[in-house]
Design an enzyme around this catalytic site. Structure first.
Site, short mmCIF file in Angstrom:
data_model
loop_
_atom_site.label_atom_id
_atom_site.label_comp_id
_atom_site.label_asym_id
_atom_site.label_seq_id
_atom_site.Cartn_x
_atom_site.Cartn_y
_atom_site.Cartn_z
N THR A 1 35.62 33.03 9.68
CA THR A 1 36.60 32.47 8.73
C THR A 1 37.99 32.44 9.37
O THR A 1 38.26 33.20 10.31
CB THR A 1 36.65 33.34 7.45
OG1 THR A 1 37.52 32.72 6.50
CG2 THR A 1 37.17 34.74 7.72
N THR B 1 34.43 31.33 3.75
CA THR B 1 33.83 31.96 4.94
C THR B 1 32.41 31.47 5.08
O THR B 1 31.72 31.32 4.07
CB THR B 1 33.77 33.50 4.73
OG1 THR B 1 35.10 33.99 4.61
CG2 THR B 1 33.08 34.21 5.87
N THR C 1 31.94 35.92 0.49
CA THR C 1 33.03 34.97 0.64
C THR C 1 33.91 35.08 -0.59
O THR C 1 33.42 35.40 -1.67
CB THR C 1 32.54 33.53 0.84
OG1 THR C 1 33.68 32.66 0.97
CG2 THR C 1 31.69 33.04 -0.31
N GLY C 2 35.20 34.86 -0.41
CA GLY C 2 36.12 35.00 -1.53
C GLY C 2 37.33 35.78 -1.09
O GLY C 2 37.62 35.87 0.11
N SER D 1 38.71 26.01 6.44
CA SER D 1 38.71 27.46 6.25
C SER D 1 37.89 28.22 7.29
O SER D 1 37.83 29.45 7.24
CB SER D 1 38.19 27.80 4.85
OG SER D 1 36.96 27.18 4.64
N ARG E 1 47.26 39.87 8.88
CA ARG E 1 46.37 40.25 7.76
C ARG E 1 44.91 40.06 8.18
O ARG E 1 44.54 39.04 8.77
CB ARG E 1 46.68 39.39 6.53
CG ARG E 1 45.75 39.62 5.33
CD ARG E 1 44.58 38.64 5.29
NE ARG E 1 43.83 38.70 4.04
CZ ARG E 1 42.67 38.09 3.85
NH1 ARG E 1 42.11 37.40 4.81
NH2 ARG E 1 42.05 38.17 2.69
N1 ASP Z 1 36.80 36.41 2.63
C1 ASP Z 1 37.74 35.63 3.38
C2 ASP Z 1 38.99 36.42 3.55
O1 ASP Z 1 39.47 37.02 2.60
C3 ASP Z 1 38.05 34.31 2.81
C4 ASP Z 1 36.96 33.63 2.01
O2 ASP Z 1 35.78 33.85 2.23
O3 ASP Z 1 37.26 32.84 1.10
O4 ASP Z 1 39.56 36.40 4.61
#
Ligand code: ASP
Length: 326
Positions: free
Chosen positions: A202, A184, A235-236, A80, A212
């Site tokens: 990320t 991330t 993160t998320g 990721s 995107r």
């Molecule tokens: N926040 C990141 C994104 O939406 C992905 C992640 O941190 O899980 O691109």
């Protein structure tokens, strides 16, 4: 576990965890924590933190610590972060990163960057070598190449075949629980001199539409650093973070007097009021303040974060939301 059960359970977990580590005890007592202090998302942040700490202990600059700490995760082969990250719907890895410096409030970001080994370095160069804050897509790539950053050919036949095989394997196991296809590294640093800096990197959401961009390279969403107060990172699921300027809000809540964990929790509650989807929101935050106190909170049960000082380096569990609800 239901969302309510998890969040209650996690609130109890927070108390246990705070009793376990010096930094969080310091937070609970409102005392000053140990410095330098590095806080980052996920267990993979621990190695990044340790690399960052080494630089600081050798007298290196805060931004070098952020950049070179994040290099560790970008090079680790994670699914990721970096070029090993999840491809988009067209099978291409598009990377997002940002960096922010607390003392002069400068920032740089890149988004949708293809084929560059260290997007965090591209973000730093945007900050330091241009009049701009955010470069995207081909423009970001051309800039990174002009800056001499290491590039890798992503669109090779070999890589495409590898991606097709991965996709076929995923399709063959529809009943299996899908692995998380996004994470991330958000890394926050407080130097011994009280200055702050941070960065994010990320590959974003796996299978995203080409082009995107998530929260991570957006200053105030995936990262925010203010030398007067503290820093926060996310993160998320970026779509659930960037509509709320979540990292900015965490820092503003700390400015109003909240401790880092309380501020992260309060932002999650704020978002939950509009988006009552509980854990499915997938929003997780880390924060630290100028006094060396730190905290985190997230809706993902498996969220963990890493905290490193000269005397300890720990991976801590998601403490969930704090008991207070302002
Ligand atoms: N926040 C990141 C994104 O939406 C992905 C992640 O941190 O899980 O691109």
């Amino acid at each position: 576990m239901t969302r309510r059960k998890f969040l209650n359970h996690a609130a109890l977990g927070a108390l246990t965890a705070s009793a376990l580590t010096a930094g969080r005890s310091a937070e609970a007592n409102g005392e000053k924590g140990e410095m330098p202090l590095i806080v980052s998302t996920w267990p993979f942040g621990k190695a990044a933190n340790e690399a960052a700490l080494k630089i600081l202990l050798q007298g290196g600059a805060l931004l070098d610590a952020v950049e070179q700490g994040i290099w560790v995760t970008e090079s680790a082969g994670d699914a990721s972060v970096g070029l090993s990250g999840s491809p988009n719907a067209a099978g291409v890895v598009q990377l997002d990163a940002c960096i922010m410096n607390g003392s002069d409030h400068k920032a740089g970001s890149v988004a949708g960057l293809e084929g560059i080994r260290h997007p965090i370095s591209a973000a730093r160069r945007v900050m330091e070598k241009t009049r701009h804050v955010l470069l995207v897509g081909e423009g970001a790539r051309m800039f990174a190449l002009e800056e001499g950053l290491e590039s890798v050919e992503l669109n090779s036949r070999e890589r495409y075949d590898q991606w097709q095989k991965q996709r076929a394997a995923q399709r063959a196991k529809p009943a299996e629980k899908k692995p998380a296809n996004h994470d991330t590294i958000a890394l926050l640093v407080l130097g011994a001199d009280g200055n702050l800096a941070g960065g994010c990197s990320t590959s974003g959401l796996g299978g995203k539409l080409p082009g995107r961009v998530g929260d991570s390279p957006i200053i105030g969403s995936g990262l925010y650093v203010d030398n007067e107060v503290g820093a926060a990172g996310a993160t998320g699921l970026g779509e659930n973070v960037m509509r709320y300027c979540a990292s900015f809000l965490i820092v503003e809540f700390m400015r109003q007097g909240m401790l880092p964990h309380e501020a992260c929790s309060q932002v999650i509650r704020r978002i939950m009021r509009s988006e009552p989807k509980g854990a499915k929101l997938s929003i997780n935050f880390v924060a630290l303040d100028k006094r060396g106190r730190y905290g985190a909170a997230g809706t993902d049960e498996g969220f963990q974060y890493s905290v490193t000082t000269p005397t300890s380096s720990l991976v801590l569990p998601n403490p969930g939301l704090g008991p207070s609800d302002r």
